[in-house]
Design a protein around this motif. Sequence first.
Motif, PDB file in Angstrom:
ATOM      1  N   TYR A  81      12.874  26.547  78.976  1.00  0.00           N
ATOM      2  CA  TYR A  81      12.910  27.005  80.359  1.00  0.00           C
ATOM      3  C   TYR A  81      13.910  28.148  80.523  1.00  0.00           C
ATOM      4  O   TYR A  81      14.788  28.364  79.672  1.00  0.00           O
ATOM      5  CB  TYR A  81      13.318  25.852  81.290  1.00  0.00           C
ATOM      6  CG  TYR A  81      14.638  25.232  80.916  1.00  0.00           C
ATOM      7  CD1 TYR A  81      15.837  25.721  81.422  1.00  0.00           C
ATOM      8  CD2 TYR A  81      14.695  24.155  80.029  1.00  0.00           C
ATOM      9  CE1 TYR A  81      17.046  25.167  81.055  1.00  0.00           C
ATOM     10  CE2 TYR A  81      15.900  23.599  79.660  1.00  0.00           C
ATOM     11  CZ  TYR A  81      17.073  24.101  80.172  1.00  0.00           C
ATOM     12  OH  TYR A  81      18.270  23.563  79.800  1.00  0.00           O
ATOM     13  N   LYS A  82      13.758  28.865  81.624  1.00  0.00           N
ATOM     14  CA  LYS A  82      14.727  29.860  82.078  1.00  0.00           C
ATOM     15  C   LYS A  82      14.870  29.690  83.586  1.00  0.00           C
ATOM     16  O   LYS A  82      13.906  29.896  84.324  1.00  0.00           O
ATOM     17  CB  LYS A  82      14.274  31.282  81.741  1.00  0.00           C
ATOM     18  CG  LYS A  82      14.388  31.640  80.263  1.00  0.00           C
ATOM     19  CD  LYS A  82      14.017  33.088  80.010  1.00  0.00           C
ATOM     20  CE  LYS A  82      14.158  33.443  78.531  1.00  0.00           C
ATOM     21  NZ  LYS A  82      13.786  34.859  78.268  1.00  0.00           N
ATOM     22  N   CYS A 208      12.380  29.030  88.657  1.00  0.00           N
ATOM     23  CA  CYS A 208      12.071  29.020  87.230  1.00  0.00           C
ATOM     24  C   CYS A 208      10.676  29.596  87.029  1.00  0.00           C
ATOM     25  O   CYS A 208       9.712  29.113  87.621  1.00  0.00           O
ATOM     26  CB  CYS A 208      12.149  27.592  86.692  1.00  0.00           C
ATOM     27  SG  CYS A 208      11.867  27.443  84.919  1.00  0.00           S
ATOM     28  N   LYS A 209      10.571  30.637  86.221  1.00  0.00           N
ATOM     29  CA  LYS A 209       9.283  31.301  86.027  1.00  0.00           C
ATOM     30  C   LYS A 209       8.742  31.172  84.608  1.00  0.00           C
ATOM     31  O   LYS A 209       7.642  31.625  84.318  1.00  0.00           O
ATOM     32  CB  LYS A 209       9.401  32.779  86.391  1.00  0.00           C
ATOM     33  CG  LYS A 209      10.413  33.559  85.557  1.00  0.00           C
ATOM     34  CD  LYS A 209      10.476  35.007  86.001  1.00  0.00           C
ATOM     35  CE  LYS A 209      11.481  35.795  85.182  1.00  0.00           C
ATOM     36  NZ  LYS A 209      11.551  37.210  85.585  1.00  0.00           N
ATOM     37  N   SER A 210       9.518  30.573  83.724  1.00  0.00           N
ATOM     38  CA  SER A 210       9.061  30.388  82.345  1.00  0.00           C
ATOM     39  C   SER A 210       9.520  29.017  81.872  1.00  0.00           C
ATOM     40  O   SER A 210      10.717  28.760  81.754  1.00  0.00           O
ATOM     41  CB  SER A 210       9.638  31.486  81.445  1.00  0.00           C
ATOM     42  OG  SER A 210       9.254  31.283  80.101  1.00  0.00           O
ATOM     43  N   TYR A 211       8.577  28.114  81.614  1.00  0.00           N
ATOM     44  CA  TYR A 211       8.946  26.744  81.293  1.00  0.00           C
ATOM     45  C   TYR A 211       7.779  26.019  80.639  1.00  0.00           C
ATOM     46  O   TYR A 211       6.634  26.458  80.691  1.00  0.00           O
ATOM     47  CB  TYR A 211       9.356  25.989  82.563  1.00  0.00           C
ATOM     48  CG  TYR A 211       8.285  25.971  83.633  1.00  0.00           C
ATOM     49  CD1 TYR A 211       7.341  24.956  83.688  1.00  0.00           C
ATOM     50  CD2 TYR A 211       8.196  26.993  84.576  1.00  0.00           C
ATOM     51  CE1 TYR A 211       6.347  24.944  84.655  1.00  0.00           C
ATOM     52  CE2 TYR A 211       7.214  26.984  85.549  1.00  0.00           C
ATOM     53  CZ  TYR A 211       6.297  25.967  85.584  1.00  0.00           C
ATOM     54  OH  TYR A 211       5.312  25.967  86.546  1.00  0.00           O
ATOM     55  N   ALA A 212       8.099  24.885  80.020  1.00  0.00           N
ATOM     56  CA  ALA A 212       7.094  23.963  79.473  1.00  0.00           C
ATOM     57  C   ALA A 212       7.549  22.560  79.828  1.00  0.00           C
ATOM     58  O   ALA A 212       8.583  22.102  79.352  1.00  0.00           O
ATOM     59  CB  ALA A 212       6.965  24.130  77.963  1.00  0.00           C
ATOM     60  N   ILE A 213       6.788  21.874  80.681  1.00  0.00           N
ATOM     61  CA  ILE A 213       7.155  20.558  81.181  1.00  0.00           C
ATOM     62  C   ILE A 213       6.196  19.505  80.624  1.00  0.00           C
ATOM     63  O   ILE A 213       4.985  19.738  80.549  1.00  0.00           O
ATOM     64  CB  ILE A 213       7.151  20.538  82.722  1.00  0.00           C
ATOM     65  CG1 ILE A 213       8.288  21.430  83.243  1.00  0.00           C
ATOM     66  CG2 ILE A 213       7.302  19.132  83.271  1.00  0.00           C
ATOM     67  CD1 ILE A 213       8.378  21.511  84.740  1.00  0.00           C
ATOM     68  N   TYR A 214       6.755  18.370  80.229  1.00  0.00           N
ATOM     69  CA  TYR A 214       5.973  17.284  79.633  1.00  0.00           C
ATOM     70  C   TYR A 214       6.203  15.992  80.414  1.00  0.00           C
ATOM     71  O   TYR A 214       7.241  15.815  81.059  1.00  0.00           O
ATOM     72  CB  TYR A 214       6.373  17.071  78.166  1.00  0.00           C
ATOM     73  CG  TYR A 214       6.200  18.296  77.305  1.00  0.00           C
ATOM     74  CD1 TYR A 214       5.043  18.496  76.559  1.00  0.00           C
ATOM     75  CD2 TYR A 214       7.199  19.257  77.236  1.00  0.00           C
ATOM     76  CE1 TYR A 214       4.884  19.622  75.763  1.00  0.00           C
ATOM     77  CE2 TYR A 214       7.049  20.395  76.451  1.00  0.00           C
ATOM     78  CZ  TYR A 214       5.890  20.564  75.717  1.00  0.00           C
ATOM     79  OH  TYR A 214       5.740  21.691  74.943  1.00  0.00           O
TER      80      TYR A 214
END
Length: 308
Positions: A81-82, A208-214
Amino acid sequence: MQHTAYRLGEYKIIEYEHGDLWWETHIGLGSSKSGKCFINGDILFIKPSDSMGPGFLKGEFLDHLKKLPKWEKTKYYCASYKIYECKTGRIKPLLERSNNRFQDETILRKNESIRTGVTKNKYKSIETYKSGDIFYKLNQYEIMKETNGQLFWKSCSGLSSLNEGRCFIKGSILFLEQGETKRTGIRKGEFLQKLIQLPDWEGTKYFCKSYAIYYSDTGSICRSLGKDKELKKIVYIKKDSVSNKTYRTGIKLEPILLNRIISKDKLKTFFIVCKILVILILKLLVGCFKLIRKVTRAIFGKLTRFRG
Protein backbone atom coordinates in the motif's frame (compact mmCIF):
# COMPACT_ATOMS: atom_id res chain seq x y z
CA MET A 1 7.43 -9.47 27.67
CA GLN A 2 4.04 -11.13 27.46
CA HIS A 3 2.55 -11.53 24.03
CA THR A 4 -0.05 -13.48 22.03
CA ALA A 5 0.64 -14.99 18.60
CA TYR A 6 -1.92 -15.50 15.81
CA ARG A 7 -2.01 -17.13 12.37
CA LEU A 8 -2.78 -15.00 9.29
CA GLY A 9 -2.09 -16.83 6.04
CA GLU A 10 1.68 -17.41 6.08
CA TYR A 11 2.17 -14.57 8.56
CA LYS A 12 2.63 -14.89 12.30
CA ILE A 13 1.04 -11.87 13.99
CA ILE A 14 2.38 -11.06 17.46
CA GLU A 15 0.44 -8.77 19.81
CA TYR A 16 2.28 -7.51 22.87
CA GLU A 17 0.64 -6.59 26.15
CA HIS A 18 1.06 -2.84 25.56
CA GLY A 19 -0.62 -3.02 22.15
CA ASP A 20 2.28 -3.19 19.70
CA LEU A 21 1.74 -5.47 16.71
CA TRP A 22 4.49 -7.29 14.82
CA TRP A 23 4.50 -9.78 11.97
CA GLU A 24 6.89 -12.57 11.03
CA THR A 25 7.10 -14.83 7.99
CA HIS A 26 9.40 -17.41 6.41
CA ILE A 27 11.84 -16.62 3.57
CA GLY A 28 14.55 -18.62 1.88
CA LEU A 29 16.22 -21.56 3.57
CA GLY A 30 15.90 -21.36 7.35
CA SER A 31 15.47 -17.58 7.37
CA SER A 32 12.73 -15.21 8.43
CA LYS A 33 11.82 -11.54 8.17
CA SER A 34 9.66 -9.41 10.41
CA GLY A 35 8.25 -5.93 10.85
CA LYS A 36 5.57 -3.81 12.46
CA CYS A 37 1.87 -3.66 11.62
CA PHE A 38 -1.04 -1.45 12.59
CA ILE A 39 -4.84 -1.45 12.48
CA ASN A 40 -7.03 1.15 10.78
CA GLY A 41 -10.75 0.48 10.70
CA ASP A 42 -11.14 -3.26 10.06
CA ILE A 43 -7.87 -3.60 8.08
CA LEU A 44 -4.55 -4.84 9.42
CA PHE A 45 -1.74 -3.06 7.53
CA ILE A 46 1.53 -4.96 7.33
CA LYS A 47 4.47 -2.54 7.16
CA PRO A 48 7.60 -3.34 5.12
CA SER A 49 10.15 -5.61 6.75
CA ASP A 50 12.74 -3.92 8.95
CA SER A 51 14.68 -6.97 10.13
CA MET A 52 15.83 -10.38 8.90
CA GLY A 53 17.35 -13.31 10.74
CA PRO A 54 17.54 -17.07 11.16
CA GLY A 55 14.31 -19.00 11.43
CA PHE A 56 12.57 -22.31 10.83
CA LEU A 57 12.57 -24.34 7.66
CA LYS A 58 9.41 -23.60 5.68
CA GLY A 59 7.68 -26.85 6.65
CA GLU A 60 8.52 -26.36 10.32
CA PHE A 61 7.31 -22.76 10.22
CA LEU A 62 3.98 -23.75 8.62
CA ASP A 63 3.51 -26.53 11.18
CA HIS A 64 4.17 -23.96 13.91
CA LEU A 65 1.56 -21.62 12.40
CA LYS A 66 -1.11 -24.35 12.38
CA LYS A 67 -0.88 -24.57 16.17
CA LEU A 68 -1.69 -20.85 16.57
CA PRO A 69 -5.20 -19.37 16.80
CA LYS A 70 -6.56 -17.65 13.72
CA TRP A 71 -6.32 -13.86 13.46
CA GLU A 72 -9.89 -12.54 13.73
CA LYS A 73 -9.44 -8.98 14.96
CA THR A 74 -9.77 -7.46 11.46
CA LYS A 75 -11.78 -8.55 8.44
CA TYR A 76 -9.02 -7.62 5.99
CA TYR A 77 -5.25 -7.29 5.84
CA CYS A 78 -3.07 -5.29 3.47
CA ALA A 79 0.59 -6.02 2.75
CA SER A 80 1.17 -3.60 -0.12
CA TYR A 81 0.00 0.00 0.00
CA LYS A 82 0.82 3.70 -0.23
CA ILE A 83 -1.09 5.97 2.13
CA TYR A 84 -1.10 9.75 1.65
CA GLU A 85 -2.25 12.61 3.84
CA CYS A 86 -5.22 14.41 2.28
CA LYS A 87 -4.12 17.94 3.19
CA THR A 88 -0.52 17.72 1.96
CA GLY A 89 -0.61 14.83 -0.53
CA ARG A 90 2.56 13.42 1.04
CA ILE A 91 3.12 9.79 1.93
CA LYS A 92 2.15 9.43 5.58
CA PRO A 93 4.66 8.08 8.11
CA LEU A 94 2.62 5.42 9.86
CA LEU A 95 2.35 4.04 13.36
CA GLU A 96 2.34 7.39 15.12
CA ARG A 97 0.77 6.15 18.35
CA SER A 98 1.55 3.24 20.64
CA ASN A 99 -1.89 1.73 20.07
CA ASN A 100 -1.07 1.17 16.38
CA ARG A 101 -3.81 3.43 15.04
CA PHE A 102 -3.79 6.72 13.16
CA GLN A 103 -4.17 9.95 15.05
CA ASP A 104 -7.55 11.65 14.71
CA GLU A 105 -9.01 8.43 13.35
CA THR A 106 -12.57 9.03 14.55
CA ILE A 107 -14.94 9.78 11.70
CA LEU A 108 -18.59 10.40 12.53
CA ARG A 109 -21.14 8.69 10.30
CA LYS A 110 -24.91 8.52 10.16
CA ASN A 111 -26.91 6.57 7.58
CA GLU A 112 -23.66 5.79 5.71
CA SER A 113 -23.07 9.52 5.04
CA ILE A 114 -19.92 11.32 6.13
CA ARG A 115 -19.94 14.03 8.78
CA THR A 116 -16.72 15.97 9.09
CA GLY A 117 -17.70 18.25 11.96
CA VAL A 118 -17.99 21.36 9.79
CA THR A 119 -21.12 23.44 9.37
CA LYS A 120 -23.41 23.02 6.39
CA ASN A 121 -22.98 26.68 5.45
CA LYS A 122 -19.43 25.93 4.36
CA TYR A 123 -20.68 23.90 1.39
CA LYS A 124 -23.31 26.30 0.06
CA SER A 125 -21.11 27.24 -2.89
CA ILE A 126 -20.19 23.69 -3.90
CA GLU A 127 -20.55 23.13 -7.63
CA THR A 128 -23.16 20.49 -8.50
CA TYR A 129 -23.80 18.87 -11.85
CA LYS A 130 -26.73 16.71 -10.79
CA SER A 131 -29.28 17.34 -8.07
CA GLY A 132 -27.72 16.57 -4.70
CA ASP A 133 -24.29 15.44 -5.98
CA ILE A 134 -21.40 17.17 -4.21
CA PHE A 135 -17.87 17.60 -5.55
CA TYR A 136 -14.58 17.93 -3.67
CA LYS A 137 -10.90 18.37 -4.47
CA LEU A 138 -8.33 15.83 -3.27
CA ASN A 139 -4.85 16.56 -4.61
CA GLN A 140 -5.18 15.93 -8.38
CA TYR A 141 -8.45 14.03 -7.93
CA GLU A 142 -12.06 15.15 -8.11
CA ILE A 143 -14.18 13.31 -5.54
CA MET A 144 -17.93 13.10 -6.19
CA LYS A 145 -20.40 12.14 -3.48
CA GLU A 146 -23.79 11.12 -4.82
CA THR A 147 -27.06 11.54 -2.97
CA ASN A 148 -27.08 7.81 -2.11
CA GLY A 149 -23.70 8.15 -0.39
CA GLN A 150 -21.61 6.44 -3.10
CA LEU A 151 -18.21 7.99 -3.82
CA PHE A 152 -16.40 8.29 -7.16
CA TRP A 153 -13.09 9.82 -8.25
CA LYS A 154 -11.82 11.41 -11.46
CA SER A 155 -8.39 12.54 -12.61
CA CYS A 156 -6.94 13.91 -15.82
CA SER A 157 -5.43 11.38 -18.23
CA GLY A 158 -3.90 13.21 -21.16
CA LEU A 159 -5.72 14.97 -23.97
CA SER A 160 -9.52 14.94 -23.70
CA SER A 161 -9.53 11.86 -21.44
CA LEU A 162 -10.27 11.21 -17.79
CA ASN A 163 -9.59 8.32 -15.43
CA GLU A 164 -12.69 7.39 -13.42
CA GLY A 165 -13.38 4.92 -10.64
CA ARG A 166 -15.13 4.25 -7.34
CA CYS A 167 -13.81 4.94 -3.86
CA PHE A 168 -14.71 3.70 -0.40
CA ILE A 169 -14.00 4.67 3.18
CA LYS A 170 -12.49 2.22 5.66
CA GLY A 171 -11.51 3.63 9.02
CA SER A 172 -9.91 7.03 8.38
CA ILE A 173 -8.70 6.18 4.86
CA LEU A 174 -10.36 6.88 1.51
CA PHE A 175 -9.47 4.01 -0.85
CA LEU A 176 -9.42 4.83 -4.56
CA GLU A 177 -10.19 1.70 -6.54
CA GLN A 178 -8.66 1.01 -9.93
CA GLY A 179 -10.43 3.04 -12.59
CA GLU A 180 -10.74 3.12 -16.35
CA THR A 181 -9.91 5.73 -18.94
CA LYS A 182 -12.79 7.43 -20.74
CA ARG A 183 -12.65 9.91 -23.59
CA THR A 184 -14.76 12.84 -22.43
CA GLY A 185 -13.62 15.75 -24.60
CA ILE A 186 -12.64 17.71 -21.47
CA ARG A 187 -9.18 19.22 -21.81
CA LYS A 188 -6.62 19.09 -19.02
CA GLY A 189 -6.71 22.84 -18.49
CA GLU A 190 -10.50 22.85 -18.17
CA PHE A 191 -10.44 20.00 -15.67
CA LEU A 192 -7.76 21.65 -13.51
CA GLN A 193 -9.53 25.02 -13.65
CA LYS A 194 -12.73 23.40 -12.39
CA LEU A 195 -10.78 21.40 -9.78
CA ILE A 196 -9.20 24.42 -8.06
CA GLN A 197 -12.65 25.92 -7.50
CA LEU A 198 -13.87 22.94 -5.45
CA PRO A 199 -13.64 22.72 -1.64
CA ASP A 200 -11.04 20.40 -0.14
CA TRP A 201 -12.01 16.86 0.75
CA GLU A 202 -12.36 16.57 4.53
CA GLY A 203 -14.22 13.27 4.83
CA THR A 204 -11.03 11.42 5.80
CA LYS A 205 -7.56 12.41 6.90
CA TYR A 206 -5.80 9.96 4.57
CA PHE A 207 -6.25 8.43 1.11
CA CYS A 208 -4.78 5.37 -0.56
CA LYS A 209 -4.56 4.92 -4.33
CA SER A 210 -2.31 1.87 -4.62
CA TYR A 211 -2.99 -1.20 -2.51
CA ALA A 212 -3.73 -4.93 -2.37
CA ILE A 213 -6.26 -6.01 0.27
CA TYR A 214 -7.02 -9.61 1.27
CA TYR A 215 -9.66 -11.30 3.42
CA SER A 216 -8.24 -12.38 6.77
CA ASP A 217 -10.32 -15.57 7.01
CA THR A 218 -9.63 -16.99 3.53
CA GLY A 219 -6.55 -15.13 2.28
CA SER A 220 -8.28 -14.43 -1.05
CA ILE A 221 -7.90 -11.01 -2.61
CA CYS A 222 -10.65 -8.44 -2.09
CA ARG A 223 -11.51 -7.11 -5.55
CA SER A 224 -13.76 -4.32 -4.31
CA LEU A 225 -14.28 -2.92 -0.83
CA GLY A 226 -17.75 -1.81 -1.93
CA LYS A 227 -19.02 -5.36 -2.47
CA ASP A 228 -19.33 -5.92 1.27
CA LYS A 229 -21.63 -2.92 1.56
CA GLU A 230 -23.73 -4.15 -1.33
CA LEU A 231 -24.10 -7.56 0.37
CA LYS A 232 -25.53 -6.13 3.58
CA LYS A 233 -28.99 -7.06 4.78
CA ILE A 234 -31.74 -5.12 3.05
CA VAL A 235 -34.70 -4.13 5.19
CA TYR A 236 -38.03 -3.43 3.56
CA ILE A 237 -40.83 -1.39 5.13
CA LYS A 238 -44.29 -2.81 4.40
CA LYS A 239 -47.58 -1.12 5.13
CA ASP A 240 -50.59 -2.91 6.58
CA SER A 241 -53.62 -1.74 4.60
CA VAL A 242 -56.04 -2.91 7.30
CA SER A 243 -54.58 -1.35 10.44
CA ASN A 244 -52.66 1.37 8.54
CA LYS A 245 -49.53 0.46 10.54
CA THR A 246 -46.03 0.03 9.29
CA TYR A 247 -43.70 -2.77 10.23
CA ARG A 248 -40.21 -3.87 9.16
CA THR A 249 -39.40 -7.15 7.49
CA GLY A 250 -35.75 -8.17 7.29
CA ILE A 251 -34.68 -10.21 4.28
CA LYS A 252 -31.22 -11.74 4.27
CA LEU A 253 -29.88 -11.42 0.73
CA GLU A 254 -26.23 -11.84 1.67
CA PRO A 255 -26.06 -15.66 1.34
CA ILE A 256 -27.87 -15.57 -2.01
CA LEU A 257 -25.54 -12.97 -3.50
CA LEU A 258 -22.49 -14.71 -2.10
CA ASN A 259 -23.61 -18.00 -3.64
CA ARG A 260 -24.03 -16.29 -6.99
CA ILE A 261 -20.53 -14.85 -6.80
CA ILE A 262 -19.08 -18.20 -5.77
CA SER A 263 -21.01 -20.06 -8.50
CA LYS A 264 -19.71 -17.63 -11.14
CA ASP A 265 -16.14 -18.24 -10.01
CA LYS A 266 -16.70 -22.00 -10.02
CA LEU A 267 -18.19 -21.92 -13.53
CA LYS A 268 -15.28 -19.85 -14.77
CA THR A 269 -12.79 -22.28 -13.25
CA PHE A 270 -14.75 -25.25 -14.65
CA PHE A 271 -14.66 -23.89 -18.22
CA ILE A 272 -10.93 -23.16 -17.95
CA VAL A 273 -10.24 -26.70 -16.75
CA CYS A 274 -12.42 -28.15 -19.54
CA LYS A 275 -10.58 -26.08 -22.11
CA ILE A 276 -7.21 -27.33 -20.86
CA LEU A 277 -8.44 -30.95 -20.85
CA VAL A 278 -9.75 -30.68 -24.43
CA ILE A 279 -6.42 -29.28 -25.62
CA LEU A 280 -4.48 -32.05 -23.84
CA ILE A 281 -6.78 -34.75 -25.28
CA LEU A 282 -6.38 -33.35 -28.81
CA LYS A 283 -2.60 -33.26 -28.44
CA LEU A 284 -2.63 -36.84 -27.14
CA LEU A 285 -4.77 -38.03 -30.05
CA VAL A 286 -2.52 -36.29 -32.58
CA GLY A 287 0.53 -37.86 -30.92
CA CYS A 288 -1.04 -41.34 -30.96
CA PHE A 289 -2.02 -40.93 -34.61
CA LYS A 290 1.55 -39.98 -35.57
CA LEU A 291 2.94 -42.92 -33.60
CA ILE A 292 0.53 -45.40 -35.22
CA ARG A 293 1.41 -43.96 -38.60
CA LYS A 294 5.13 -44.43 -38.02
CA VAL A 295 4.68 -48.00 -36.71
CA THR A 296 2.45 -48.90 -39.68
CA ARG A 297 5.01 -47.57 -42.15
CA ALA A 298 7.81 -49.49 -40.43
CA ILE A 299 5.82 -52.75 -40.53
CA PHE A 300 4.90 -52.35 -44.20
CA GLY A 301 8.54 -51.50 -44.99
CA LYS A 302 9.79 -54.68 -43.34
CA LEU A 303 7.12 -56.79 -45.09
CA THR A 304 8.09 -55.33 -48.45
CA ARG A 305 11.77 -56.10 -47.86
CA PHE A 306 10.96 -59.63 -46.68
CA ARG A 307 8.93 -60.41 -49.80
CA GLY A 308 11.57 -58.90 -52.01
